[in-house]
Design a protein around this motif. Structure first.
Motif, PDB file in Angstrom:
ATOM      1  N   THR A  75      26.519  36.060  44.162  1.00  0.00           N
ATOM      2  CA  THR A  75      25.950  37.648  44.217  1.00  0.00           C
ATOM      3  C   THR A  75      26.583  38.280  45.522  1.00  0.00           C
ATOM      4  O   THR A  75      26.593  37.665  46.658  1.00  0.00           O
ATOM      5  CB  THR A  75      24.440  37.885  44.207  1.00  0.00           C
ATOM      6  OG1 THR A  75      23.964  37.301  45.404  1.00  0.00           O
ATOM      7  CG2 THR A  75      23.962  37.484  43.023  1.00  0.00           C
ATOM      8  N   ARG A  76      27.207  39.545  45.301  1.00  0.00           N
ATOM      9  CA  ARG A  76      27.605  40.203  46.570  1.00  0.00           C
ATOM     10  C   ARG A  76      26.613  40.986  47.408  1.00  0.00           C
ATOM     11  O   ARG A  76      26.788  41.214  48.555  1.00  0.00           O
ATOM     12  CB  ARG A  76      28.780  41.056  46.322  1.00  0.00           C
ATOM     13  CG  ARG A  76      30.008  40.384  45.607  1.00  0.00           C
ATOM     14  CD  ARG A  76      30.950  41.592  45.187  1.00  0.00           C
ATOM     15  NE  ARG A  76      31.116  42.777  46.113  1.00  0.00           N
ATOM     16  CZ  ARG A  76      31.943  43.913  45.859  1.00  0.00           C
ATOM     17  NH1 ARG A  76      32.390  44.031  44.667  1.00  0.00           N
ATOM     18  NH2 ARG A  76      32.146  45.063  46.867  1.00  0.00           N
ATOM     19  N   ARG A  86      21.252  55.689  42.813  1.00  0.00           N
ATOM     20  CA  ARG A  86      21.826  54.094  42.552  1.00  0.00           C
ATOM     21  C   ARG A  86      22.552  53.825  44.218  1.00  0.00           C
ATOM     22  O   ARG A  86      23.600  54.433  44.253  1.00  0.00           O
ATOM     23  CB  ARG A  86      22.527  54.122  41.425  1.00  0.00           C
ATOM     24  CG  ARG A  86      23.058  52.928  41.039  1.00  0.00           C
ATOM     25  CD  ARG A  86      24.045  53.126  39.592  1.00  0.00           C
ATOM     26  NE  ARG A  86      24.895  52.180  39.295  1.00  0.00           N
ATOM     27  CZ  ARG A  86      24.607  51.064  38.384  1.00  0.00           C
ATOM     28  NH1 ARG A  86      23.308  51.300  37.782  1.00  0.00           N
ATOM     29  NH2 ARG A  86      25.339  50.232  37.997  1.00  0.00           N
ATOM     30  N   LEU A  87      22.010  52.767  44.617  1.00  0.00           N
ATOM     31  CA  LEU A  87      22.932  52.427  45.852  1.00  0.00           C
ATOM     32  C   LEU A  87      23.209  51.012  45.937  1.00  0.00           C
ATOM     33  O   LEU A  87      22.331  50.241  45.514  1.00  0.00           O
ATOM     34  CB  LEU A  87      21.907  52.765  46.976  1.00  0.00           C
ATOM     35  CG  LEU A  87      22.366  52.515  48.468  1.00  0.00           C
ATOM     36  CD1 LEU A  87      23.633  53.404  48.695  1.00  0.00           C
ATOM     37  CD2 LEU A  87      21.461  52.715  49.333  1.00  0.00           C
ATOM     38  N   GLU A  88      24.728  50.693  46.153  1.00  0.00           N
ATOM     39  CA  GLU A  88      24.749  49.148  46.190  1.00  0.00           C
ATOM     40  C   GLU A  88      24.946  48.669  47.908  1.00  0.00           C
ATOM     41  O   GLU A  88      26.123  49.693  48.194  1.00  0.00           O
ATOM     42  CB  GLU A  88      26.105  48.772  45.285  1.00  0.00           C
ATOM     43  CG  GLU A  88      25.890  48.984  43.777  1.00  0.00           C
ATOM     44  CD  GLU A  88      27.114  48.737  42.919  1.00  0.00           C
ATOM     45  OE1 GLU A  88      28.343  48.831  43.664  1.00  0.00           O
ATOM     46  OE2 GLU A  88      26.949  48.608  41.693  1.00  0.00           O
ATOM     47  N   LEU A  89      24.595  47.854  48.132  1.00  0.00           N
ATOM     48  CA  LEU A  89      24.562  47.493  49.475  1.00  0.00           C
ATOM     49  C   LEU A  89      25.241  46.068  49.569  1.00  0.00           C
ATOM     50  O   LEU A  89      24.480  45.081  48.923  1.00  0.00           O
ATOM     51  CB  LEU A  89      23.473  47.519  50.057  1.00  0.00           C
ATOM     52  CG  LEU A  89      22.922  48.774  50.385  1.00  0.00           C
ATOM     53  CD1 LEU A  89      21.415  48.834  51.006  1.00  0.00           C
ATOM     54  CD2 LEU A  89      23.738  49.644  51.260  1.00  0.00           C
ATOM     55  N   PRO A  99      27.900  35.711  53.684  1.00  0.00           N
ATOM     56  CA  PRO A  99      28.156  36.954  53.391  1.00  0.00           C
ATOM     57  C   PRO A  99      27.825  37.061  51.657  1.00  0.00           C
ATOM     58  O   PRO A  99      28.299  37.880  51.047  1.00  0.00           O
ATOM     59  CB  PRO A  99      29.506  37.730  53.542  1.00  0.00           C
ATOM     60  CG  PRO A  99      30.368  36.462  53.438  1.00  0.00           C
ATOM     61  CD  PRO A  99      29.630  35.572  53.873  1.00  0.00           C
ATOM     62  N   PHE A 100      27.000  36.053  51.146  1.00  0.00           N
ATOM     63  CA  PHE A 100      26.883  36.002  49.618  1.00  0.00           C
ATOM     64  C   PHE A 100      25.533  35.420  49.389  1.00  0.00           C
ATOM     65  O   PHE A 100      24.849  34.706  50.071  1.00  0.00           O
ATOM     66  CB  PHE A 100      28.094  35.366  48.984  1.00  0.00           C
ATOM     67  CG  PHE A 100      28.132  33.920  49.375  1.00  0.00           C
ATOM     68  CD1 PHE A 100      27.607  32.894  48.609  1.00  0.00           C
ATOM     69  CD2 PHE A 100      28.915  33.283  50.423  1.00  0.00           C
ATOM     70  CE1 PHE A 100      27.599  31.491  48.817  1.00  0.00           C
ATOM     71  CE2 PHE A 100      29.118  32.072  50.719  1.00  0.00           C
ATOM     72  CZ  PHE A 100      28.374  31.135  50.070  1.00  0.00           C
ATOM     73  N   GLY A 101      24.939  35.813  48.362  1.00  0.00           N
ATOM     74  CA  GLY A 101      23.791  35.249  47.923  1.00  0.00           C
ATOM     75  C   GLY A 101      24.323  34.264  46.718  1.00  0.00           C
ATOM     76  O   GLY A 101      25.178  34.222  46.108  1.00  0.00           O
ATOM     77  N   LEU A 102      23.010  33.613  46.186  1.00  0.00           N
ATOM     78  CA  LEU A 102      23.231  32.941  44.823  1.00  0.00           C
ATOM     79  C   LEU A 102      22.135  32.994  43.851  1.00  0.00           C
ATOM     80  O   LEU A 102      20.865  33.615  44.235  1.00  0.00           O
ATOM     81  CB  LEU A 102      23.317  31.326  45.134  1.00  0.00           C
ATOM     82  CG  LEU A 102      24.479  30.902  45.905  1.00  0.00           C
ATOM     83  CD1 LEU A 102      23.961  29.366  46.399  1.00  0.00           C
ATOM     84  CD2 LEU A 102      25.879  30.909  45.188  1.00  0.00           C
ATOM     85  N   TYR A 208      25.760  42.088  41.684  1.00  0.00           N
ATOM     86  CA  TYR A 208      24.697  42.471  42.367  1.00  0.00           C
ATOM     87  C   TYR A 208      23.398  42.191  41.775  1.00  0.00           C
ATOM     88  O   TYR A 208      23.191  42.230  40.580  1.00  0.00           O
ATOM     89  CB  TYR A 208      24.716  43.854  42.531  1.00  0.00           C
ATOM     90  CG  TYR A 208      25.924  44.510  43.456  1.00  0.00           C
ATOM     91  CD1 TYR A 208      25.454  44.756  44.901  1.00  0.00           C
ATOM     92  CD2 TYR A 208      27.203  44.556  42.993  1.00  0.00           C
ATOM     93  CE1 TYR A 208      26.789  44.978  45.649  1.00  0.00           C
ATOM     94  CE2 TYR A 208      28.315  44.998  43.727  1.00  0.00           C
ATOM     95  CZ  TYR A 208      27.956  45.064  45.199  1.00  0.00           C
ATOM     96  OH  TYR A 208      29.159  45.737  45.882  1.00  0.00           O
ATOM     97  N   LEU A 209      22.201  41.780  42.650  1.00  0.00           N
ATOM     98  CA  LEU A 209      20.853  41.885  42.273  1.00  0.00           C
ATOM     99  C   LEU A 209      20.660  43.185  42.034  1.00  0.00           C
ATOM    100  O   LEU A 209      20.987  43.867  42.776  1.00  0.00           O
ATOM    101  CB  LEU A 209      20.130  41.056  43.260  1.00  0.00           C
ATOM    102  CG  LEU A 209      20.510  39.556  43.957  1.00  0.00           C
ATOM    103  CD1 LEU A 209      19.366  39.030  44.943  1.00  0.00           C
ATOM    104  CD2 LEU A 209      20.467  38.663  42.445  1.00  0.00           C
ATOM    105  N   GLU A 210      19.523  43.618  41.163  1.00  0.00           N
ATOM    106  CA  GLU A 210      19.341  44.927  41.123  1.00  0.00           C
ATOM    107  C   GLU A 210      17.670  45.029  41.363  1.00  0.00           C
ATOM    108  O   GLU A 210      16.831  44.300  40.911  1.00  0.00           O
ATOM    109  CB  GLU A 210      19.454  45.095  39.517  1.00  0.00           C
ATOM    110  CG  GLU A 210      19.575  46.753  39.484  1.00  0.00           C
ATOM    111  CD  GLU A 210      20.448  47.196  38.211  1.00  0.00           C
ATOM    112  OE1 GLU A 210      21.336  47.276  38.461  1.00  0.00           O
ATOM    113  OE2 GLU A 210      19.608  47.570  37.365  1.00  0.00           O
ATOM    114  N   SER A 211      17.342  46.102  42.055  1.00  0.00           N
ATOM    115  CA  SER A 211      15.847  46.166  42.483  1.00  0.00           C
ATOM    116  C   SER A 211      15.593  47.809  42.206  1.00  0.00           C
ATOM    117  O   SER A 211      16.278  48.700  42.561  1.00  0.00           O
ATOM    118  CB  SER A 211      15.605  45.952  44.099  1.00  0.00           C
ATOM    119  OG  SER A 211      14.239  46.241  44.365  1.00  0.00           O
TER     120      SER A 211
END
Length: 431
Positions: A75-76, A86-89, A99-102, A208-211
């Motif tokens: 994930t970015r 709607r905000l992408e970070l 600089p990444f998640g999984l 992206y993860l979404e919250s």
């Protein structure tokens, strides 16, 4: 009914991320380690399945391969939805964190980590359901008694006993072993509840993860009708599915007053159609679990027993993550235990073992104290609404909050925001 006794240097109870990390590191230090798991792999665990860069760092430390070709979805960053925005970070990579998640299901992740510990030299025993501690003449734990479980999850009638010089409790929120050593939960720490299910979705590879900071239902005309308590998430798994769930803190006045599964179903009905979520695409029942936070069971070490992960209430109160903290605790526990068992006398060993509590509070204690205040604030609906309304439009502020909530400041040096976060955590007393 038969009883066997087996010995080791260290017993680790529970093969989740914290327990398996502890066992892997301990075995790498040359110790004889028994890793006892009550279930048989593969087994499920209620979780969001998202790993922030803090958790990724622990996987890298541990030497676990995380190639995307092996089933890890990278994930970015985080997409935040609320207040009509709607905000992408992107994740704030720095010298400390990647600089990444999984994302990986806990069914996969926990088995990967347990097998990794076994490959490092830990003796993994599955189907061993630890029931009670065994105490020596001083009242210190010197082993555990367990029931042997069959492949069907039922007790076989066989009992086994295991002995060791140190025991690690990584047996989850209920932590039967901790209760057996007179360590109940503290009621002055926040607790969360989360429910989740897996859904088939064409957006399974979203980066992206979404919250969702607001959970609305719709009326018969399709208009927004009722704001429900809690926050929601969508974590794409890259395998055709997504982990979808919601959580709520006990600081909310609505905590415990409604059916979480019903709220989730009503929220799913409001999802954008491109996710494809419906009762028909849901793969399994909605299931729930408790999220113990802020060291809600203490002391973290006493009388030969160290607490790791959920057993010690190590879930992050800012974001509900517990995997990174559990693995970090496993690393610290292994370092302390290895140093302690190298000492010559019982008194010296005990002094080193007691340093585990200080190590964990130095690492997470101040941050958790800040998180307790945060949990109290967002439990108030009016404050949450104001935060969403005035916070989301300010991208620079949200980038800072992402770094705080995922606990991702560069540990040494870094920019002004890193230094401020680290200073706040150090200045805030651990409790």
């Amino acid at each position: 009914m038969s009883e066997q006794v087996e010995t080791a240097d260290v017993i680790v109870v529970g093969a989740g991320p914290g327990g398996s990390s502890s066992a892997a590191y301990l075995a790498s230090h040359g110790l004889d380690v028994l890793l006892l798991e009550k279930s048989t792999f593969p087994r499920d665990k209620i979780c969001g399945d998202g790993l922030t860069p803090r958790a990724v760092r622990e996987l890298i430390h541990l030497g676990v391969p995380i190639d995307e070709a092996d089933g890890w979805h990278r994930t970015r960053g985080l997409r935040i939805i609320g207040g009509g925005m709607r905000l992408e970070l992107d994740w704030p990579g720095n010298a400390t964190f990647p600089p990444f998640g999984l994302v990986r299901t806990r069914q996969d992740l926990d088995e990967i980590l347990a097998r990794h510990a076994a490959a490092r030299g830990a003796r993994l025993l599955e189907g061993i359901n630890v029931q009670t501690p065994v105490l020596d003449e001083r009242g210190h734990i010197c082993g555990v008694e367990a029931k042997v479980m069959g492949p069907d999850g039922r007790a076989t009638g066989e009992r086994r006993e295991f002995r060791a010089r140190v025991v690690v409790a990584a047996d989850g929120n209920s932590s039967r072993l901790s209760l057996g050593m007179d360590r109940p939960k503290r009621d002055d720490r926040p607790m969360g509840v989360a429910v989740r299910a897996y859904y088939e979705t064409p957006r399974h590879d979203d980066p992206y993860l979404e919250s969702w900071l607001e959970l609305w239902t719709k009326d018969a005309q399709g208009e927004r009708d009722e704001l429900m308590p809690g926050y929601g998430w969508i974590f794409p798994l890259g395998d055709g599915t997504a982990n979808v769930g919601l959580g709520i803190l006990d600081t909310s006045e609505a905590f415990g007053t409604f059916d979480y599964r019903d709220v989730m179903k009503r929220w799913i009905d409001t999802m954008p159609g491109d996710w494809g979520f419906s009762e028909e695409t849901r793969q399994a029942p909605i299931r729930g679990a408790a999220l113990p936070m802020c060291f809600n069971r203490q002391p973290l070490y006493d009388r030969g027993l160290l607490l790791v992960g959920d057993a010690g209430g190590m879930v992050n109160p800012f974001n509900g993550e517990g995997i990174a903290e559990a693995m970090e605790a496993g690393r610290h526990a292994a370092e302390v235990i290895s140093a302690a068992l190298a000492r010559a006398t019982p008194g010296e060993r005990e002094a080193v073992l007691r340093s585990y509590t200080a190590a964990m509070k130095d690492s997470l204690g101040g941050y958790y104290t800040l998180g307790r205040g945060f949990a109290t604030l967002i439990g108030k609906p009016e404050i949450m609404r104001l935060a969403v309304k005035y916070g989301l439009p300010r991208r620079s502020l949200m980038r800072l909050l992402l770094k705080i909530m995922a606990n991702l400041p560069q540990e040494r040096g870094g920019g002004l925001d890193d230094r401020v976060i680290n200073a706040l955590s150090r200045m805030t007393p651990a409790a």
